[in-house]
Design a protein around this motif. Structure first.
Motif, PDB file in Angstrom:
ATOM      1  N   THR A  15       0.834  -1.199   0.000  1.00  0.00           N
ATOM      2  CA  THR A  15       0.000   0.000   0.000  1.00  0.00           C
ATOM      3  C   THR A  15       0.869   1.249   0.000  1.00  0.00           C
ATOM      4  N   PRO A  16       0.424   2.302  -0.678  1.00  0.00           N
ATOM      5  CA  PRO A  16       1.197   3.557  -0.710  1.00  0.00           C
ATOM      6  C   PRO A  16       1.246   4.191   0.672  1.00  0.00           C
ATOM      7  N   PRO A  17       2.200   5.040   0.999  1.00  0.00           N
ATOM      8  CA  PRO A  17       3.398   5.275   0.205  1.00  0.00           C
ATOM      9  C   PRO A  17       4.366   4.100   0.308  1.00  0.00           C
ATOM     10  N   ARG A  18       5.041   3.818  -0.745  1.00  0.00           N
ATOM     11  CA  ARG A  18       5.864   2.609  -0.852  1.00  0.00           C
ATOM     12  C   ARG A  18       7.086   2.598   0.073  1.00  0.00           C
ATOM     13  N   GLN A  19       7.577   3.743   0.489  1.00  0.00           N
ATOM     14  CA  GLN A  19       8.781   3.788   1.315  1.00  0.00           C
ATOM     15  C   GLN A  19       8.472   3.837   2.808  1.00  0.00           C
ATOM     16  N   ARG A  20       7.255   3.537   3.191  1.00  0.00           N
ATOM     17  CA  ARG A  20       6.823   3.610   4.590  1.00  0.00           C
ATOM     18  C   ARG A  20       7.585   2.601   5.451  1.00  0.00           C
ATOM     19  N   SER A  21       7.977   3.039   6.623  1.00  0.00           N
ATOM     20  CA  SER A  21       8.647   2.149   7.575  1.00  0.00           C
ATOM     21  C   SER A  21       7.671   1.526   8.554  1.00  0.00           C
ATOM     22  N   ASP A  22       6.483   2.132   8.712  1.00  0.00           N
ATOM     23  CA  ASP A  22       5.463   1.608   9.611  1.00  0.00           C
ATOM     24  C   ASP A  22       4.257   1.198   8.780  1.00  0.00           C
ATOM     25  N   ILE A  23       4.036  -0.105   8.710  1.00  0.00           N
ATOM     26  CA  ILE A  23       3.010  -0.681   7.844  1.00  0.00           C
ATOM     27  C   ILE A  23       1.803  -1.053   8.697  1.00  0.00           C
ATOM     28  N   PRO A  24       0.626  -0.461   8.431  1.00  0.00           N
ATOM     29  CA  PRO A  24      -0.553  -0.792   9.221  1.00  0.00           C
ATOM     30  C   PRO A  24      -0.945  -2.260   9.063  1.00  0.00           C
ATOM     31  N   LEU A  25      -1.428  -2.834  10.171  1.00  0.00           N
ATOM     32  CA  LEU A  25      -1.834  -4.240  10.184  1.00  0.00           C
ATOM     33  C   LEU A  25      -3.299  -4.374  10.551  1.00  0.00           C
ATOM     34  N   ASP A  26      -3.966  -5.313   9.917  1.00  0.00           N
ATOM     35  CA  ASP A  26      -5.292  -5.735  10.352  1.00  0.00           C
ATOM     36  C   ASP A  26      -5.091  -6.751  11.467  1.00  0.00           C
ATOM     37  N   PRO A  27      -6.050  -6.884  12.379  1.00  0.00           N
ATOM     38  CA  PRO A  27      -5.895  -7.886  13.453  1.00  0.00           C
ATOM     39  C   PRO A  27      -5.630  -9.296  12.919  1.00  0.00           C
ATOM     40  N   ALA A  28      -6.197  -9.645  11.783  1.00  0.00           N
ATOM     41  CA  ALA A  28      -5.984 -10.979  11.219  1.00  0.00           C
ATOM     42  C   ALA A  28      -4.544 -11.188  10.747  1.00  0.00           C
ATOM     43  N   GLN A  29      -3.820 -10.101  10.516  1.00  0.00           N
ATOM     44  CA  GLN A  29      -2.437 -10.186  10.043  1.00  0.00           C
ATOM     45  C   GLN A  29      -1.427 -10.294  11.188  1.00  0.00           C
ATOM     46  N   LEU A  30      -1.875 -10.072  12.414  1.00  0.00           N
ATOM     47  CA  LEU A  30      -0.948 -10.083  13.552  1.00  0.00           C
ATOM     48  C   LEU A  30      -0.204 -11.400  13.738  1.00  0.00           C
ATOM     49  N   PRO A  31      -0.842 -12.570  13.640  1.00  0.00           N
ATOM     50  CA  PRO A  31      -0.073 -13.804  13.829  1.00  0.00           C
ATOM     51  C   PRO A  31       1.082 -13.947  12.829  1.00  0.00           C
ATOM     52  N   ALA A  32       0.843 -13.662  11.576  1.00  0.00           N
ATOM     53  CA  ALA A  32       1.914 -13.761  10.572  1.00  0.00           C
ATOM     54  C   ALA A  32       2.976 -12.693  10.824  1.00  0.00           C
ATOM     55  N   ALA A  33       2.560 -11.508  11.247  1.00  0.00           N
ATOM     56  CA  ALA A  33       3.524 -10.443  11.546  1.00  0.00           C
ATOM     57  C   ALA A  33       4.391 -10.832  12.735  1.00  0.00           C
ATOM     58  N   ARG A  34       3.798 -11.441  13.750  1.00  0.00           N
ATOM     59  CA  ARG A  34       4.586 -11.910  14.899  1.00  0.00           C
ATOM     60  C   ARG A  34       5.608 -12.957  14.467  1.00  0.00           C
ATOM     61  N   ASP A  35       5.201 -13.865  13.587  1.00  0.00           N
ATOM     62  CA  ASP A  35       6.139 -14.867  13.066  1.00  0.00           C
ATOM     63  C   ASP A  35       7.276 -14.198  12.309  1.00  0.00           C
TER      64      ASP A  35
END
Length: 79
Positions: A43-63
């Motif tokens: 998702t834009p902007p492409r150079q972002r260092s902080d990427i928003p997460l949906d709650p469903a994405q948290l397990p994969a993000a933790r991994d």
């Protein structure tokens, strides 16, 4: 006054990242490789260092955070 909890984000420390690719495999719905193999948010902007997460994405993000060999990923704003 209670403030709403901040939305969770995946923070990418570009100074640590060496494009090993574990995060790209674990988070294909959030990240894509650039021409050198470094992760970029879908998702834009492409150079972002902080990427928003949906709650469903948290397990994969933790991994991804746990498996990043360069410790370039951290989670922010999660409970």
């Amino acid at each position: 006054m209670n403030r709403p909890a901040p939305s969770p984000t995946l923070h990418l420390d570009w100074t640590r990242c060496q494009a090993r690719g574990a995060c790209l495999e674990l988070l294909p719905d959030l990240l894509r490789p650039d021409e050198d193999g470094y992760p970029l948010p879908l998702t834009p902007p492409r150079q972002r260092s902080d990427i928003p997460l949906d709650p469903a994405q948290l397990p994969a993000a933790r991994d991804a955070v746990a498996l990043c060999p360069r410790l370039a990923l951290t989670l922010r704003g999660q409970r």
